[in-house]
Design an enzyme around this catalytic site. Structure first.
Site, mmCIF file in Angstrom:
data_model
loop_
_atom_site.group_PDB
_atom_site.id
_atom_site.type_symbol
_atom_site.label_atom_id
_atom_site.label_comp_id
_atom_site.label_asym_id
_atom_site.label_seq_id
_atom_site.Cartn_x
_atom_site.Cartn_y
_atom_site.Cartn_z
ATOM 1 N NE ARG A 261 -3.799 -2.364 2.229
ATOM 2 C CZ ARG A 261 -4.629 -2.618 3.320
ATOM 3 N NH1 ARG A 261 -4.876 -1.613 4.271
ATOM 4 N NH2 ARG A 261 -5.499 -3.611 3.284
ATOM 5 N NE ARG A 276 -1.160 4.742 9.062
ATOM 6 C CZ ARG A 276 -2.288 4.410 9.011
ATOM 7 N NH1 ARG A 276 -2.793 3.818 7.881
ATOM 8 N NH2 ARG A 276 -3.031 4.455 10.120
ATOM 9 C CD GLU A 348 -8.238 -1.105 10.912
ATOM 10 O OE1 GLU A 348 -8.253 -2.067 9.929
ATOM 11 O OE2 GLU A 348 -8.423 0.206 10.871
ATOM 12 C CB SER A 351 -11.317 -3.912 8.829
ATOM 13 O OG SER A 351 -12.495 -2.890 8.633
ATOM 14 N NE ARG A 390 -2.119 -1.506 11.424
ATOM 15 C CZ ARG A 390 -3.237 -0.543 11.314
ATOM 16 N NH1 ARG A 390 -3.836 -0.316 12.023
ATOM 17 N NH2 ARG A 390 -2.471 0.672 10.631
#
Length: 427
Positions: A261, A276, A348, A351, A390
């Site tokens: 990403r 991230r 988070e 999801s 994460r």
């Protein structure tokens, strides 16, 4: 993608659904295009039928030696031939315009999704576990992780910011987490393991909703392919342009893949640490099912992700996202947020979304209910089970010791080759 028939028959309801997303009404722009498009298609069909009639009539006139009538009929055919290409061009242009409008619109939220503008309006559904009382000030993983093999500087020298290299027992712990997740999702939760392509074409990303709107979030290769931002893209598109046998449903698929990403919209967020990254690994869960199964499948998938956190004994909370915080393709989303001691907050880690038939329409993925002739669009769901990086951060922070070491969670022991603790500088 939205059902044009639903918009045609329920324009107020469609606009009301988009309004919950904070969008202006769209039906007033869509419906005139749809009406003109249908009118042109009707005219084209009538024109083709008339050409066929004229061809027969010309043959009959020639056989009867009625030259004048034959010539008059030929003149009408010539007029049709001249008119129809222009209609066909307009038809294609209108179809393209209509598809572009519909493709840019997000999914309609489910009725039980709470209204709201951003993450502050999300609704907490449940909590699991109690944050640990450390007896000392817990550190950020970015501060104590480098001594354990979390190499940010070496990776930055190779690739720039938002990359990391994992070394020694740190790499082993990351691998252990990924393998444990994959084994549990396949062995206990019934997901079929897939090793999918990491490079995909435009139509695959269109199918799951990343294109055309979110191209800036992706990495593209020089030959026009795209690196996947999530295995959701590859797994969901395995049923693209297919009619899936009803006795194969529900399909439950999982994959451990690298994900890529650009993080184009995250300037200034999580610039330190491993949260991230441009490249990371994730165990993805995808379910493809009949419409009447999707609500139960959503809860099942969320439970499969929660099971990993519970086995690792990581405190977390389950959030129902509001209309303003949901992803483009989702009709309803649960976020799982894990406790990070250094930040004294939940972040988070998964999801889990039910997309209804939104992606299936974009992919033309269907099934034929038993006893019916007509096909229907499938429902698709996706979620992280879990994001490996994460989860590594959560383990490092929640299992850290005052001396800078990290205890390995008991459930990972079979994957760690006898390593029970990560010690600073390999000690």
């Amino acid at each position: 993608m939205h059902d044009i028939r639903f918009i045609r028959e329920n324009p107020a309801a469609f606009d009301a659904g988009l309004a919950r997303r904070g969008m202006a009404p769209q039906s007033a722009e869509i419906l005139p295009l749809d009406e003109r498009s249908r009118a042109i298609k009707t005219e084209l069909q009538q024109g083709q039928a008339r050409r066929n009639e004229l061809s027969k009539a010309i043959g009959q006139a020639m056989a009867a030696k009625d030259v004048a009538k034959a010539e008059a009929l030929k003149a009408e055919v010539a007029s049709l031939k001249e008119r129809m290409p222009a209609l066909e061009n307009e038809d294609r242009a209108l179809d393209d315009q209509l598809q572009a409008l519909l493709a840019a619109l997000p999914n309609i939220p489910a009725a039980d999704v709470p209204g709201g503008q951003d993450e502050a309006d999300n609704v907490e559904i449940a909590r699991w576990g109690t944050p640990r009382d450390f007896g000392f000030a817990p550190q950020d993983h970015a501060d104590f992780g480098p001594a354990l093999g979390l190499d940010f500087e070496g990776a930055a020298a190779l690739s720039g910011a938002r990359f990391a290299a994992l070394r020694g027992p740190m790499a082993r712990l990351h691998r252990a987490l990924a393998q444990y997740m994959l084994d549990r999702q396949t062995g206990e939760n019934g997901y079929e393991e897939v090793n999918p392509p990491l490079l995909v074409r435009d139509e695959a990303l269109f199918g799951t909703g990343q294109l055309p709107k979110f191209a800036e979030d992706l990495f593209r290769t020089t030959d026009g392919r795209w690196l996947i931002p999530t295995a959701e893209v590859s797994l969901t598109n395995l049923v693209r342009e297919q009619i899936v046998p009803v006795d194969h449903l529900p399909l439950r698929l999982t994959a451990l893949t690298p994900c890529f990403r650009s993080e184009a919209g995250s300037a200034g967020r999580d610039t330190r640490g491993f949260i991230r990254q441009h490249q990371f690994e994730k165990v993805e869960l995808v379910a493809i099912c009949a419409p009447d199964e999707s609500a139960a499948e959503h809860e099942r998938m969320c439970a499969a992700a929660e099971g990993i956190l519970q086995a690792l004994e990581l405190p977390y909370r389950k959030m129902l996202l509001c209309t303003g915080d949901m992803g483009f393709s989702a009709a309803k989303t649960y976020d799982l947020e894990v406790w990070l001691p250094s930040q004294q907050t939940y972040r988070e880690i998964s999801s889990v979304s039910n997309c209804g038939d939104f992606q299936a329409r974009r992919m033309n993925a269907r099934y034929r209910p038993e006893g019916e002739k007509q096909t229907r669009f499938l429902h698709t769901l996706n979620g992280s089970g879990l994001a490996v990086g994460r989860t590594l951060v959560a383990v490092l922070e929640n299992y850290q010791q005052e001396d800078g070491s990290v205890i390995v969670p008991a459930v990972l022991a079979p994957y760690m080759g006898g390593i029970t603790k990560l010690n600073p500088n390999g000690g």
